[in-house]
Design an enzyme around this catalytic site. Structure first.
Site, short mmCIF file in Angstrom:
data_model
loop_
_atom_site.label_atom_id
_atom_site.label_comp_id
_atom_site.label_asym_id
_atom_site.label_seq_id
_atom_site.Cartn_x
_atom_site.Cartn_y
_atom_site.Cartn_z
N LYS A 137 0.85 -1.20 0.00
CA LYS A 137 0.00 0.00 0.00
C LYS A 137 0.88 1.25 0.00
CE LYS A 137 -4.02 -1.66 2.66
NZ LYS A 137 -5.02 -1.45 1.61
N ARG A 164 -10.66 -11.22 1.59
CA ARG A 164 -11.58 -12.21 1.02
C ARG A 164 -10.99 -13.63 1.11
NH1 ARG A 164 -11.63 -8.98 -4.49
NH2 ARG A 164 -11.25 -7.35 -2.98
N1 BES Z 1 -8.33 -3.52 4.25
C1 BES Z 1 -8.39 -3.12 2.90
C2 BES Z 1 -9.64 -2.30 2.59
C3 BES Z 1 -9.69 -0.91 3.16
C4 BES Z 1 -8.95 0.11 2.60
C5 BES Z 1 -10.52 -0.63 4.20
C6 BES Z 1 -9.02 1.39 3.11
C7 BES Z 1 -10.62 0.65 4.72
C8 BES Z 1 -9.86 1.66 4.17
C9 BES Z 1 -8.41 -4.34 1.98
O1 BES Z 1 -7.66 -5.40 2.42
C10 BES Z 1 -7.85 -3.90 0.68
O2 BES Z 1 -6.72 -3.52 0.65
N2 BES Z 1 -8.66 -3.96 -0.38
C11 BES Z 1 -8.23 -3.54 -1.66
C12 BES Z 1 -8.75 -4.51 -2.68
C13 BES Z 1 -8.20 -4.32 -4.07
C14 BES Z 1 -6.73 -4.62 -4.09
C15 BES Z 1 -8.94 -5.21 -5.00
C16 BES Z 1 -8.77 -2.13 -1.92
O3 BES Z 1 -9.88 -1.83 -1.46
O4 BES Z 1 -8.07 -1.34 -2.50
MN MN Z 2 -5.65 -5.26 1.86
#
Ligand code: BES
Ligand code: MN
Ligand code: ZN
Length: 492
Positions: A269, A343
């Site tokens: 990230k 997921r």
């Molecule tokens: N935990 C995150 C989702 C999230 C991001 C929750 C910001 C709250 C605030 C999750 O694991 C994630 O990173 N999801 C990705 C999925 C994508 C790579 C398909 C996302 O939402 O960017």
């Molecule tokens: Mn994630």
């Protein structure tokens, strides 16, 4: 801990540091005090008029010659705009004022039955006050710890006492959820959550099962193992069982995502706000809080809480984009982004829950997608399901508790969007389109036909930009979902 007492309202001769009453907009009355021959009202009539009863406004008036050292007027706003949250919200403001004034106790007058049902008022007063006095201060070396006690002025009855006791336990459950969800990621790793689960289960006679890494591996939890393998802090699958329903009644299974820190893994990230990914365990913390409350209330139902917990880290042992893994349900998944980790661990937990417990309902909570914030913002959770009836029931609980949810669709077109060329499915959809739904489609594939609701709490699990300010949601984790599911469980 705040102590709560009930006193009959005509007993206003009792001394109190602060007598608090609700005032409707443009009214000259303190609700619940109208018919009491009290000397209080005439002397402060002008002040009541002046404050105006605007929603959330608080006005403290010093008094002379009354049993109350001060009177607090709390505005409820317009009568026609009263909601299930008004009393909770305003009571929270009152409690925070009492703390600010460093009072030892304060009294709240319950509005008349003609306006709000007293059981509802009393529950909201307790919830508002208790939840609003929590602050995350564990790591402050100096804290001022002044928690005032509360007297509720209402006609005493068995029903009122019971409502207070239930509201206290539920509020404590929400506070418990917040207090573990707020823990920093160096202090709270999967093992820590497993230990919390053990403690909660011992106190309240639940069965607690912790499945550790080697067993997860042997039993085929491919999702949990893959996500967890990049961290030296080993994954855990935490299970809490509350069996207070009849023997042959199928349980309700609650599943909660508990990624104690989500760096994104190899698909790292960006740095901005990455600290907030300590809240990626909020779904699991909500389930833990619910199980604590369910067991303390000894609800006559069978409920199982399942919490897959991992840390998603980059490193030499991490899973990678391109990997193909086998999930607990037997299906294979192509990893295209290691940041879509939730997921994977949820799929394992959901299919384990279905296979092990043949539940009548599965409900999962997860901070699953940033896309949910794009779709619904930071005050409403996303909901995806395979069962309309269950959705309607959850919406009713949502209305009663004002923990808001909004349903998003899930049809076969979305299921098609996660088909992989090389495996049964892939862990991302097509680009960023419908990100919340494609994530849910992945989960849908992990279960057979059990009625299931998925609640994406990415926007609501903690306070972020755009979060509506509420006294009972101070900065940090909100404990979203605890009150919602307790309402659901109390009404089935
Ligand atoms: N935990 C995150 C989702 C999230 C991001 C929750 C910001 C709250 C605030 C999750 O694991 C994630 O990173 N999801 C990705 C999925 C994508 C790579 C398909 C996302 O939402 O960017
Ligand atoms: Mn994630
Ligand atoms: Zn995550």
């Amino acid at each position: 801990m705040m102590k709560i007492r009930v006193e009959n309202p005509n007993n206003l001769k009792k001394k109190t540091a602060m007598l608090c009453g609700f005032v409707l907009e443009n009214s000259d009355k303190i609700l619940g005090l109208e018919n009491m021959n009290s000397r209080i009202i005439p002397s402060i009539k002008q002040s009541i008029n002046d404050m105006g009863g605007e929603f959330g406004k608080i006005s403290v008036i010093p008094t002379i010659g009354t049993s109350a050292q001060r009177i607090l007027l709390a505005g409820l706003g317009k009568r026609e705009k009263l909601t299930n949250d008004t009393i909770r919200f305003v009571s929270g403001k009152i409690a925070q004022k009492a703390r600010e004034l460093k009072l030892k106790e304060f009294s709240i007058i319950v509005p008349p039955t003609s306006l709000i049902e007293p059981i509802s008022s009393v529950s909201q007063i307790v919830e508002g006050c208790k939840m609003s006095l929590y602050k995350f201060e564990k790591y402050k070396t100096k804290i001022e710890n002044n928690i005032p006690n509360l007297t509720i002025l209402v006609a005493k009855s068995e029903k009122i006492s019971k409502a207070i006791r239930i509201a206290e336990i539920i509020s404590d459950g929400v506070v418990y959820t917040k207090s573990i969800a707020n823990l920093p990621p160096n202090e709270c790793i999967p093992t820590t959550l497993a230990n919390f689960a053990r403690i909660v289960s011992k106190k309240n006679n639940m069965k607690c099962i912790i499945i550790s890494k080697s067993d997860l591996n042997k039993k085929g939890f491919g999702g949990i193992i893959a996500v967890g393998q990049g961290s030296k802090n080993e994954p855990k699958l935490i299970i809490l069982e509350h069996n207070h329903g009849s023997r042959n009644e199928k349980p309700i299974v609650l599943v909660g995502k508990a990624v104690t820190f989500d760096t994104g893994g190899i698909s790292l990230k960006p740095g901005e706000k990455m600290d907030e990914m300590k809240f990626d365990k909020c779904g699991g913390c909500t389930v833990m809080g619910i199980m604590k409350v369910v067991s303390e209330l000894k609800l006559p139902v069978n409920v199982v809480g399942i919490i897959p917990s991992v840390e998603n880290m980059p490193g030499g042992e991490s899973y990678r984009p391109g990997d193909i893994i086998k999930l607990y349900c037997g299906k294979t998944a192509e990893i295209l982004n290691t940041d879509a980790e939730g997921r994977l661990i949820l799929a394992d937990a959901l299919s384990y829950g279905e296979k092990q417990y043949s539940p009548k309902v599965i409900i999962d909570f997860a901070t699953l997608t940033g896309a949910c914030i794009i779709a619904l913002g930071t005050n409403i959770a996303g909901m995806v399901s395979n069962n309309d009836k269950l959705v309607q029931t959850i919406i009713k609980s949502s209305k009663r508790t004002t923990e808001e949810v909004w349903e998003l669709p899930l049809n076969d077109d979305y299921i098609d969007m996660i088909k992989s060329d090389v495996a049964d499915m892939k862990n991302v959809g097509i680009g960023r389109a419908a990100g919340t739904i494609t994530a849910a489609a992945f989960l849908r594939n992990a279960i057979k036909n059990t009625p299931w609701v998925h609640i994406d709490i990415a926007g609501v699990a903690w306070t972020q930009t755009g979060t509506k300010e509420k006294p009972y949601n101070p900065k940090g984790a909100t404990g979203f979902g605890v009150r919602l599911i307790l309402d659901y469980l109390q009404n089935i």
